[in-house]
Write an enzyme that holds these catalytic residues in place. Structure first.
Site, PDB file in Angstrom:
ATOM      1  N   ALA A  71       0.854  -1.184   0.000  1.00 23.66           N
ATOM      2  CA  ALA A  71       0.000   0.000   0.000  1.00 23.66           C
ATOM      3  C   ALA A  71       0.891   1.235   0.000  1.00 23.66           C
ATOM      4  O   ALA A  71       2.054   1.175   0.403  1.00 23.66           O
ATOM      5  CB  ALA A  71      -0.878  -0.014   1.243  1.00 23.66           C
ATOM      6  N   GLY A 114       0.655  -5.153   0.710  1.00 22.02           N
ATOM      7  CA  GLY A 114      -0.490  -5.207  -0.205  1.00 22.02           C
ATOM      8  C   GLY A 114      -0.116  -5.810  -1.556  1.00 22.02           C
ATOM      9  O   GLY A 114      -0.965  -6.385  -2.244  1.00 22.02           O
ATOM     10  N   GLU A 117      -0.341  -9.430  -1.050  1.00 22.96           N
ATOM     11  CA  GLU A 117      -1.779  -9.734  -0.931  1.00 22.96           C
ATOM     12  C   GLU A 117      -2.459  -9.685  -2.305  1.00 22.96           C
ATOM     13  O   GLU A 117      -3.325 -10.498  -2.611  1.00 22.96           O
ATOM     14  CB  GLU A 117      -2.432  -8.737   0.034  1.00 22.96           C
ATOM     15  N   GLU A 137       4.443  -5.411   7.027  1.00 24.45           N
ATOM     16  CA  GLU A 137       3.681  -4.377   7.751  1.00 24.45           C
ATOM     17  C   GLU A 137       4.137  -4.232   9.197  1.00 24.45           C
ATOM     18  O   GLU A 137       4.132  -3.137   9.761  1.00 24.45           O
ATOM     19  CB  GLU A 137       2.175  -4.717   7.715  1.00 24.45           C
TER      20      GLU A 137
HETATM   21  N1  CO8 Z   1       4.617   3.199  -0.409  1.00 32.34           N
HETATM   22  C1  CO8 Z   1       5.095   4.359  -0.856  1.00 32.34           C
HETATM   23  N2  CO8 Z   1       6.308   4.531  -1.415  1.00 32.34           N
HETATM   24  C2  CO8 Z   1       7.095   3.440  -1.512  1.00 32.34           C
HETATM   25  C3  CO8 Z   1       6.684   2.183  -1.062  1.00 32.34           C
HETATM   26  C4  CO8 Z   1       5.373   2.068  -0.491  1.00 32.34           C
HETATM   27  N3  CO8 Z   1       4.883   0.904  -0.068  1.00 32.34           N
HETATM   28  N4  CO8 Z   1       7.680   1.297  -1.270  1.00 32.34           N
HETATM   29  C5  CO8 Z   1       8.688   1.994  -1.856  1.00 32.34           C
HETATM   30  N5  CO8 Z   1       8.337   3.296  -1.988  1.00 32.34           N
HETATM   31  C6  CO8 Z   1       9.139   4.355  -2.580  1.00 32.34           C
HETATM   32  C7  CO8 Z   1      10.275   4.800  -1.661  1.00 32.34           C
HETATM   33  O1  CO8 Z   1       9.807   5.713  -0.692  1.00 32.34           O
HETATM   34  C8  CO8 Z   1      11.253   5.390  -2.642  1.00 32.34           C
HETATM   35  O2  CO8 Z   1      10.798   6.689  -2.981  1.00 32.34           O
HETATM   36  P1  CO8 Z   1      11.899   7.896  -3.156  1.00 32.34           P
HETATM   37  O3  CO8 Z   1      12.753   7.465  -4.321  1.00 32.34           O
HETATM   38  O4  CO8 Z   1      11.041   9.097  -3.461  1.00 32.34           O
HETATM   39  O5  CO8 Z   1      12.653   7.954  -1.882  1.00 32.34           O
HETATM   40  C9  CO8 Z   1      11.077   4.505  -3.887  1.00 32.34           C
HETATM   41  O6  CO8 Z   1       9.813   3.853  -3.732  1.00 32.34           O
HETATM   42  C10 CO8 Z   1      12.139   3.438  -4.004  1.00 32.34           C
HETATM   43  O7  CO8 Z   1      12.175   2.713  -2.788  1.00 32.34           O
HETATM   44  P2  CO8 Z   1      13.541   2.523  -1.928  1.00 32.34           P
HETATM   45  O8  CO8 Z   1      14.465   3.666  -2.139  1.00 32.34           O
HETATM   46  O9  CO8 Z   1      13.128   2.232  -0.522  1.00 32.34           O
HETATM   47  O10 CO8 Z   1      14.135   1.235  -2.646  1.00 32.34           O
HETATM   48  P3  CO8 Z   1      15.055   0.095  -1.999  1.00 32.34           P
HETATM   49  O11 CO8 Z   1      15.487  -0.762  -3.149  1.00 32.34           O
HETATM   50  O12 CO8 Z   1      16.090   0.691  -1.129  1.00 32.34           O
HETATM   51  O13 CO8 Z   1      14.062  -0.754  -1.066  1.00 32.34           O
HETATM   52  C11 CO8 Z   1      12.022  -1.934  -0.533  1.00 32.34           C
HETATM   53  C12 CO8 Z   1      13.002  -1.493  -1.635  1.00 32.34           C
HETATM   54  C13 CO8 Z   1      12.704  -2.954   0.390  1.00 32.34           C
HETATM   55  C14 CO8 Z   1      10.841  -2.585  -1.221  1.00 32.34           C
HETATM   56  C15 CO8 Z   1      11.578  -0.700   0.289  1.00 32.34           C
HETATM   57  O14 CO8 Z   1      11.156   0.314  -0.614  1.00 32.34           O
HETATM   58  C16 CO8 Z   1      10.461  -0.963   1.243  1.00 32.34           C
HETATM   59  O15 CO8 Z   1      10.681  -1.543   2.293  1.00 32.34           O
HETATM   60  N6  CO8 Z   1       9.218  -0.528   0.892  1.00 32.34           N
HETATM   61  C17 CO8 Z   1       8.086  -0.599   1.769  1.00 32.34           C
HETATM   62  C18 CO8 Z   1       7.536  -2.006   1.850  1.00 32.34           C
HETATM   63  C19 CO8 Z   1       6.390  -2.065   2.832  1.00 32.34           C
HETATM   64  O16 CO8 Z   1       6.524  -1.773   3.995  1.00 32.34           O
HETATM   65  N7  CO8 Z   1       5.199  -2.475   2.332  1.00 32.34           N
HETATM   66  C20 CO8 Z   1       4.010  -2.599   3.142  1.00 32.34           C
HETATM   67  C21 CO8 Z   1       3.203  -1.334   3.073  1.00 32.34           C
HETATM   68  S1  CO8 Z   1       1.786  -1.391   4.139  1.00 32.34           S
HETATM   69  C22 CO8 Z   1       0.711  -2.386   3.319  1.00 32.34           C
HETATM   70  O17 CO8 Z   1       0.938  -2.841   2.240  1.00 32.34           O
HETATM   71  C23 CO8 Z   1      -0.579  -2.648   4.036  1.00 32.34           C
HETATM   72  C24 CO8 Z   1      -1.604  -3.304   3.118  1.00 32.34           C
HETATM   73  C25 CO8 Z   1      -2.951  -3.169   3.712  1.00 32.34           C
HETATM   74  C26 CO8 Z   1      -4.107  -2.980   2.792  1.00 32.34           C
HETATM   75  C27 CO8 Z   1      -3.835  -2.674   1.347  1.00 32.34           C
HETATM   76  C28 CO8 Z   1      -4.536  -1.398   0.911  1.00 32.34           C
HETATM   77  C29 CO8 Z   1      -4.113  -0.938  -0.500  1.00 32.34           C
END
Ligand code: CO8
Length: 263
Positions: A71, A114, A117, A137
């Site tokens: 998400a 998500g 999922e 999460e």
């Molecule tokens: N949301 C928003 N932005 C994101 C997300 C995300 N989930 N994931 C990555 N981004 C963005 C980063 O902020 C970054 O943006 P910027 O370049 O502007 O700084 C860009 O994408 C690239 O990401 P990274 O620089 O972090 O890239 P890395 O290669 O260093 O890391 C990862 C990759 C490991 C995937 C890392 O980005 C990460 O951990 N992302 C978050 C993963 C996460 O926590 N997901 C769970 C989110 S909560 C959720 O899904 C709940 C679901 C519930 C219901 C669903 C409703 C839709």
């Protein structure tokens, strides 16, 4: 068909694979984070493809780096529970369950939160050898919210699901295969081609029977086994009212390929 989407790209049918549609999540700068707008576009597109008589199978994919990293955290960070309710984000997810045609997730890169999922919402998952799955999460102070704790547990069992959900750590493609989360691991460079091959095999089967098979398998998650077997048997009987069942069995006996019309 609305082709004016901002967060996804839809190809109604692929020229080399008639009857197979491709939908690509397309927010590469944020690893295809699943904003409400993206999910609304996705659910609308899948319902439209479900209604398109030319389409028999749908492939859902992302890009090489990410299927989807979850998400959109930026959209949620300051939200209150009431904001979450008013956002109606789960209406789009519920609509995904209304799609009757098979949807195959083709996963390269991250399928997290998500994103994992969403892949599990699909009927089967094929992934590239660099894919990573996870429910992270817990690392950001929340829990899965789009079925992750339930679908993951059914797919891989309680202990492994607990490990993934409680640690938030990712698993790689071969582990996902070993644990039964995905059906097939292929070289990441050929993921789409291999997925189209599987999709086109399904697209060549009798469409009504395909639909009824999908329904019956899904009942395994929702009914007692005896009720689900009864449900399956009624679907089996129902196929005998289709022309495609007659065509399929006659073609077998006449030693020729069947020509299914979807009726
Ligand atoms: N949301 C928003 N932005 C994101 C997300 C995300 N989930 N994931 C990555 N981004 C963005 C980063 O902020 C970054 O943006 P910027 O370049 O502007 O700084 C860009 O994408 C690239 O990401 P990274 O620089 O972090 O890239 P890395 O290669 O260093 O890391 C990862 C990759 C490991 C995937 C890392 O980005 C990460 O951990 N992302 C978050 C993963 C996460 O926590 N997901 C769970 C989110 S909560 C959720 O899904 C709940 C679901 C519930 C219901 C669903 C409703 C839709």
């Amino acid at each position: 068909m609305n082709t004016d989407y901002k967060n996804i790209i839809v190809e109604s049918t692929h020229e080399d694979y008639p009857h197979v549609a491709l939908v690509r999540l397309n927010r590469p700068k944020v690893l295809n984070a699943l904003s409400t707008d993206l999910m609304n576009e996705l659910s609308e597109a899948l319902i439209n493809l479900d209604d398109d008589p030319n389409v028999r199978v749908i492939i859902l994919t992302g890009n090489d780096r990410a299927f989807a990293a979850g998400a959109d955290i930026a959209q949620m960070v300051e939200a209150s529970p009431i904001d979450q309710i008013n956002d109606n984000r789960f209406r789009a997810w519920q609509k995904l369950s209304l799609v009757n045609k098979p949807v195959i997730a083709a996963v390269n890169g991250f399928a997290l939160g998500g994103g994992c999922e969403l892949a599990m919402h699909c009927d089967l998952i094929i992934c590239g050898d660099q894919a990573k799955f996870g429910q992270p999460e817990i690392k950001i102070g929340t829990t899965p919210g789009a079925g992750g704790t339930q679908r993951l547990t059914r797919a891989i069992g309680k202990s492994k699901a607990m490990m993934m959900v409680l640690t938030g750590e990712m698993i790689d493609a071969n582990t996902a295969l070993d644990w039964g989360l995905c059906a097939k691991v292929v070289p990441h460079q050929t993921l789409l081609k291999e997925t189209f091959e599987v999709a086109s095999v399904i697209a060549n089967r009798a469409p009504v029977a395909v639909r009824l098979c999908k329904e019956s398998v899904n009942k395994a998650y929702e009914m007692s086994q005896s009720d689900a077997i009864d449900y399956e048997r009624r679907n089996f009987y129902l196929t005998f009212s289709s022309k495609d069942q007659k065509e399929g069995m006659r073609a077998f006996l006449e030693k020729r390929d069947p020509e299914y019309k979807g009726n």
